[in-house]
Design a protein around this motif. Structure first.
Motif: not given
Length: 141
Positions: A5-9, A51-52, A100-106
């Motif tokens: 389990v990496v992330t919930p998605q 992987v989505p 690596a899966a984190e969304p880019p910062p705003p």
């Protein structure tokens, strides 16, 4: 072992991970020469069905330097026991994929410096120039 389990998605089924074992250097004494305790864990990021598609692009671009033909490989050989190294490799792989899966910062909204900050900067520059002017060598009178 269980699914990773990496992330919930993003949950990687155990069948998509490839493990290779080899002899390790490091702790273990004479046992190092006989046991295959080093673990290489590989995961095909580019072709994995788990992987989505929206996440795949981000993972491939951020892990680009670490991928070989779309496959991410991590090794673990710090522990004496193969099982401990297997767990360490799985955790290392999961943390790499998580980062690596984190969304880019705003995006930063550009702002203009305030009037007060401009004045403080200019007065600091003036003080500094006065200090430097005071240090200059003067010709003898």
């Amino acid at each position: 072992m269980d699914d990773l389990v990496v992330t919930p998605q993003l949950v990687i089924p155990d069948g998509e991970l490839r493990e290779r074992f080899s002899r390790s250097s490091g702790p273990g004494g004479q046992g190092v020469n006989t046991t295959d305790s080093r673990v290489e864990l590989s995961f095909d990021v580019a072709r994995s069905p788990s992987v989505p598609e929206s996440l795949r692009e981000r993972l491939v671009s951020r892990l680009g330097g670490r991928l070989v033909d779309g496959v991410l490989t991590v090794t673990a050989s710090t522990q004496r026991a193969q099982l401990a190294n297997r767990m360490a490799a799985r955790e290392r792989l999961a943390s790499m994929l998580r980062a690596a899966a984190e969304p880019p910062p705003p995006r930063r909204r550009p702002t203009k410096p305030t009037k007060g900050s401009k004045e403080r900067r200019l007065s600091a520059k003036k003080r500094r120039s006065e200090v430097k002017r005071g240090r200059r060598a003067r010709p003898d009178d």
